[in-house]
Design an enzyme around this catalytic site. Structure first.
Site, short mmCIF file in Angstrom:
data_model
loop_
_atom_site.label_atom_id
_atom_site.label_comp_id
_atom_site.label_asym_id
_atom_site.label_seq_id
_atom_site.Cartn_x
_atom_site.Cartn_y
_atom_site.Cartn_z
N ILE A 1 4.08 6.65 -1.68
CA ILE A 1 2.71 6.15 -1.61
C ILE A 1 1.90 7.01 -0.64
CG2 ILE A 1 1.23 4.18 -1.06
CD1 ILE A 1 3.66 2.37 -1.60
N CYS A 2 0.74 7.44 -1.08
CA CYS A 2 -0.16 8.20 -0.21
C CYS A 2 -1.40 7.36 0.06
CB CYS A 2 -0.55 9.53 -0.88
SG CYS A 2 -1.72 10.50 0.10
N VAL A 3 -1.52 6.88 1.31
CA VAL A 3 -2.68 6.10 1.72
C VAL A 3 -2.92 6.39 3.20
CG1 VAL A 3 -1.31 4.05 2.27
CG2 VAL A 3 -3.73 3.81 1.73
#
Length: 269
Positions: free
Chosen positions: A93-95
């Site tokens: 996940i990229c956040v």
């Protein structure tokens, strides 16, 4: 029982509180579970938000907490395959919340809510899945079709987390402390009881009315076991008191004499 070797006790205590709070009052569309063997792995099931291509989907994810958490952010992964610009094909996940915007004061609840919001509003500018990011910018309908296809195939309802997992693991944190307290109490009781002597055997006595000479109302005695203690513990050694008297023989002789007297009277008649 949870081992939690990767996390310091202070962090484990804080996580236990957060997990209990999430279990008792979960955020909308999010259900949290915990790995019984390690608190550094947090699982969550996220419901696909309504009005998105992920609607009616059930997505399982996990957060990996490093040994220096919360000073460093956890790493997030989707275990369910999903077509999304900010989620790589391996599930990473990229956040920003888990990267440059990380703050040690942020809790698990905030992280999970941000991840679910990512399904509502993706950020194609920082895409890990370039195909999904490009498709979202150029042709939303095609992107939505792909996302719905993935959701229908892979995001089927998952088996529920077993009931009480969080409660049991949270309770396990205090097992060592509880066992220590119990041991101290037992040692204290053993020390105080060492100087106490056991009561002497009791003799229960039932007496007849004063002055009665009837053999049927003779004094009767019942005895209690004699108990001795030693290194090996407590054991029953024997029975104190006297054996019961043989009663009833004088009465038999008296009855016989009466019968003989009656016979002699009958003969005189």
């Amino acid at each position: 029982m949870a081992t939690n070797e990767n996390l310091p006790p202070k962090v484990i205590k804080q996580l236990a509180k957060e997990l209990k709070s999430l279990d008792e009052s979960p955020p909308e569309g999010i259900k949290v579970g915990v790995n019984d063997d390690d608190f550094s792995i947090i699982y969550a099931d996220i419901e696909g938000p309504a009005g998105t291509p992920y609607e009616n989907g059930a997505f399982r994810m996990k957060l990996l907490l490093s040994h220096d958490f919360p000073h460093s952010p956890p790493k997030g992964y989707f275990l369910t395959k999903i077509f999304h610009p900010n989620i790589a094909t391996n599930g990473e996940i990229c956040v920003n919340t888990l990267k440059k915007d990380w703050n040690p004061s942020l809790g698990l609840r905030h992280i999970l809510i941000v991840v679910r919001c990512l399904l509502i509003e993706p950020f194609p500018e920082s895409a890990l899945n370039e195909q999904a990011g490009k498709m979202l910018l150029e042709n939303y309908d095609e992107y939505a079709r792909h996302a719905r296809l993935y959701t229908g195939i892979h995001a089927k309802p998952k088996p529920k987390f077993k009931s009480g997992a969080i409660c049991e693991s949270t309770t396990a944190l205090n097992v060592e402390q509880h066992n220590t307290s119990v041991l101290n109490v037992e040692q204290k009781n053993a020390a105080s009881g060492a100087g106490l002597s056991l009561p002497t055997p009791l003799t229960l006595t039932t007496t007849s009315a004063k002055g009665s000479n009837n053999p049927d109302h003779q004094q009767q005695q019942s005895t209690a076991p004699v108990i001795e203690t030693g290194v090996g513990g407590i054991g029953i050694v024997g029975i104190s008191g006297t054996a019961p008297k043989k009663e009833g023989l004088p009465k038999v002789h008296a009855d016989k004499k009466k019968m003989d007297a009656r016979k002699r009277s009958l003969k005189r008649l």
